[in-house]
Design a protein around this motif. Structure first.
Motif, PDB file in Angstrom:
ATOM      1  N   THR A 160      37.682  30.271  38.120  1.00 20.29           N
ATOM      2  CA  THR A 160      38.208  31.646  38.067  1.00 20.29           C
ATOM      3  C   THR A 160      37.354  32.560  37.194  1.00 20.29           C
ATOM      4  OG1 THR A 160      39.583  30.954  36.224  1.00 20.29           O
ATOM      5  CG2 THR A 160      40.592  30.917  38.405  1.00 20.29           C
ATOM      6  N   GLN A 211      38.694  25.473  37.499  1.00 12.73           N
ATOM      7  CA  GLN A 211      39.387  26.207  38.561  1.00 12.73           C
ATOM      8  C   GLN A 211      38.496  27.307  39.160  1.00 12.73           C
ATOM      9  OE1 GLN A 211      42.461  25.804  39.951  1.00 12.73           O
ATOM     10  NE2 GLN A 211      43.197  24.125  38.656  1.00 12.73           N
ATOM     11  N   CYS A 242      40.476  37.412  35.069  1.00 12.39           N
ATOM     12  CA  CYS A 242      39.372  36.624  35.615  1.00 12.39           C
ATOM     13  C   CYS A 242      38.421  37.465  36.465  1.00 12.39           C
ATOM     14  CB  CYS A 242      39.923  35.504  36.485  1.00 12.39           C
ATOM     15  SG  CYS A 242      41.040  34.421  35.616  1.00 12.39           S
ATOM     16  N   ASP A 278      36.689  36.045  38.970  1.00  6.74           N
ATOM     17  CA  ASP A 278      37.039  35.610  40.331  1.00  6.74           C
ATOM     18  C   ASP A 278      38.547  35.384  40.371  1.00  6.74           C
ATOM     19  OD1 ASP A 278      34.657  35.717  41.656  1.00  6.74           O
ATOM     20  OD2 ASP A 278      34.014  33.731  40.956  1.00  6.74           O
ATOM     21  N   ALA A 279      39.285  36.472  40.270  1.00  6.73           N
ATOM     22  CA  ALA A 279      40.734  36.369  40.146  1.00  6.73           C
ATOM     23  C   ALA A 279      41.356  35.916  41.468  1.00  6.73           C
ATOM     24  CB  ALA A 279      41.308  37.711  39.731  1.00  6.73           C
ATOM     25  N   PRO A 280      41.882  34.668  41.525  1.00  4.98           N
ATOM     26  CA  PRO A 280      42.456  34.188  42.788  1.00  4.98           C
ATOM     27  C   PRO A 280      43.754  34.914  43.144  1.00  4.98           C
ATOM     28  CG  PRO A 280      42.808  32.573  41.043  1.00  4.98           C
ATOM     29  CD  PRO A 280      41.963  33.658  40.457  1.00  4.98           C
ATOM     30  N   CYS A 314      47.655  31.770  40.662  1.00  5.86           N
ATOM     31  CA  CYS A 314      47.153  31.801  39.285  1.00  5.86           C
ATOM     32  C   CYS A 314      47.387  30.457  38.608  1.00  5.86           C
ATOM     33  CB  CYS A 314      47.849  32.903  38.486  1.00  5.86           C
ATOM     34  SG  CYS A 314      47.432  32.844  36.736  1.00  5.86           S
TER      35      CYS A 314
END
Lengths: 302, 253
Positions: free
Chosen positions: B210, B208, B93, B95-97, B133
């Motif tokens: 992401t 979400q 992603c 915007d990788a959480p 994730c």
């Protein structure tokens, strides 16, 4: 979410410990009294014990020091940093009260503020996770802070009643915070009924074709994901447990503390001790449900 | 450092997975495990591998779904339900959480090609990234106590010691139906970007926030067999000699 015992013990114990430390920091208890000195030790023990418990679930705890490095983005890292920073004024003030019979005003107030910030960071670890609808709300830090404050005020009133200081005010403050904490908790729990952000249709992107149902899982047995994120609790047990948490964590301490207001210090001490114990047990169950009832978005794939 | 790259990465390496083509053979699952258990970082362990409660760490898994259209019926083979096989691995992603929650800096997103990786020597195994994730792309290795995830086979795609045809992720190389494609999704001229544009490639759980790099291509609409053109009777009038004789004899019997 899987309710890991180490995390539940951590949030319950350190929440109560930080609450007690925060109230002690206000300097309302007589530093000459033995009970106040014990209260300072107990607050540090609860906080320290909770923090040690929280490292038990790590895969490589020997590297835990690294967790202090990423405070720019990570609430977990912020919590670690704040926990260490908070120890400084708390230990200073505890040392002064225990050995020098003197409350340090500035260290005390700094401890109060930092304890609240640490509890906020703990709660934000959960509240920042968008993948878990139930936690992703400002109500999560609000309830953590209020529970911590309620427990702290109740425990402080117990130690004040055991010593020489006035305690009725603390008990009343504890009762008010208790009601506020559970009001927020009820609102938090009502949110669980809302439509989830993600569904099997959005998770697979197949909603345009129709309703999506898992036909064959990728693995027959549980894996890390399903055992960590796939914890399920029957609705009837959840509501029963919530009633237990409500009775032990709100109704019992409220009644006990209220009766204590009309008793002499000796009798009040016993009732307030029972109130704190009931509150601790109630919050343990509440924290267990906090995890058990929270549904993770990944379960849309299962 | 667990801050995400401040600007969009110049390359967005990722996968495009064609749900119309995947037959759910799980070859990519096995190929991924085989390559990555001996490659980057700790081996992908199995717990109780020969027992009844076997489980293990995988970076890629295939789910199979039954999709029933609105008002559709599920009646054996004549129903309107359709099976879609659904391979799932890390979506790398934008915007990788999972990256920002990491307390140690073990998780990071590469600024040049956007690949999300874990520096295992720095990982404390707290599991918070797996919680963050929404896709279940990260699995804790219970033996090594560190978080494992798809590396987009970083030890293949840049590996100049292997033939060029092999410089793609193991899952892509092994897929017998070509359901998996690897490429740069930041380049609109790349094969994968063209595929996404032509077929209406989509994101998983866009709500979400992401912004996944990996895209999925939807199954094509199902056609009714009866509505297809019938098979034409073949014209054999051009046959000569022996073949003409065989043709006429076979017609007679």
């Amino acid at each position: 979410m899987h309710p890991a015992l180490s995390i539940i013990v951590f949030t319950t114990a350190s929440g109560l410990g930080y609450g007690l430390a925060a109230v002690l920091g206000l300097g309302l208890l007589d530093p000459l009294s033995w009970s106040t000195k014990i209260a300072h030790v107990l607050a540090l023990l609860l906080i320290g014990g909770g923090l040690i418990s929280s490292t038990l679930h790590l895969g490589n705890p020997q590297r835990a020091w690294r967790a202090l490095s990423q405070w720019r983005t990570s609430w977990l890292s912020r919590e670690g940093v704040m926990a260490l920073v908070t120890f400084v004024p708390l230990t200073l003030n505890a040392f002064s009260v225990i050995f020098l019979d003197r409350h340090l005003i500035w260290a005390g107030l700094a401890g109060t503020v930092l304890a609240a910030v640490t509890v906020y960071c703990t709660a934000m670890i959960y509240a920042s996770l968008k993948a878990i609808d139930a936690w992703h709300t400002p109500l999560t830090p609000a309830s953590y802070l209020l529970f911590s404050g309620a427990g702290g005020a109740l425990a402080a009133s117990l130690f004040a009643a055991s010593g020489t200081g006035p305690w009725a005010g603390l008990a009343i403050a504890g009762m008010l915070l208790l009601v506020a904490a559970w009001a927020v908790k009820l609102a938090w729990r009502n949110r669980l009924q809302r439509r989830p952000r993600s569904t099997p249709e959005t998770a697979t992107g197949l909603g345009a074709i129709g309703k999506v149902r898992l036909f064959e899982p990728p693995h027959i047995n549980d894996n890390y994901l399903t055992s960590e994120m796939g914890f399920r609790i029957a609705r009837k047990h959840a509501s029963k447990l919530f009633r237990i948490a409500f009775a032990a964590g709100l109704v019992a301490p409220l009644i006990l503390a209220f009766i204590a207001l009309f008793l002499p210090a000796g009798g009040a001490m016993v009732l307030l001790a029972l109130a704190v114990l009931a509150f601790g047990a109630g919050v343990m169950v509440e924290r267990w449900l906090f995890f058990a009832e929270a549904r993770h978005a990944v379960m849309n794939y299962y | 450092m667990t801050s995400l790259p401040s600007e969009s990465t110049p390359k967005k390496l990722g996968l495009v997975i064609d749900l119309d083509v995947c037959v759910g053979c799980h070859a990519c699952v096995i190929s991924c495990k085989e390559w990555n258990t001996g490659g980057y970082g700790a081996a992908l362990s199995d717990q109780d591998p020969y027992g009844g409660a076997v489980s293990g760490t995988f970076l890629n898994r295939v789910h199979s779904y039954e999709v029933v259209p609105e008002g559709g019926e599920v009646v054996g083979e004549r129903g309107e339900a359709r099976i879609v096989h659904f391979p799932k691995s890390c979506l790398h992603c934008e915007d990788a959480p999972c990256v920002t929650v990491c307390p140690t800096g073990a998780s990071y997103k590469r600024a040049d090609d956007g690949i999300v990786l874990v520096e295992e020597d720095m990982c404390i195994g707290c599991g918070l990234c797996a919680w963050a994730c929404p896709y279940g792309a990260r699995e804790m290795d219970l033996s090594a106590g560190v978080m494992k995830k798809c590396t987009l086979c970083i030890d293949r795609i840049y590996n100049e010691t292997i033939p060029e045809i092999d410089r793609v992720p193991s899952c892509v190389r092994t897929c017998p139906t070509n359901a998996r494609h690897f490429g740069d999704l930041a380049d609109p001229g790349s094969d994968v970007s063209k595929m996404v544009a032509a077929r209406g490639g989509f994101d998983l759980m866009p709500e979400q926030g992401t912004r996944p790099v990996n895209k999925y291509l939807p199954p094509r609409p199902r056609r009714n067999l009866a509505s297809s053109a019938p098979v034409q009777v073949e014209d054999t009038s051009g046959a000569r000699g022996l073949l003409a004789w065989v043709d006429s004899m076979l017609d007679r019997i």
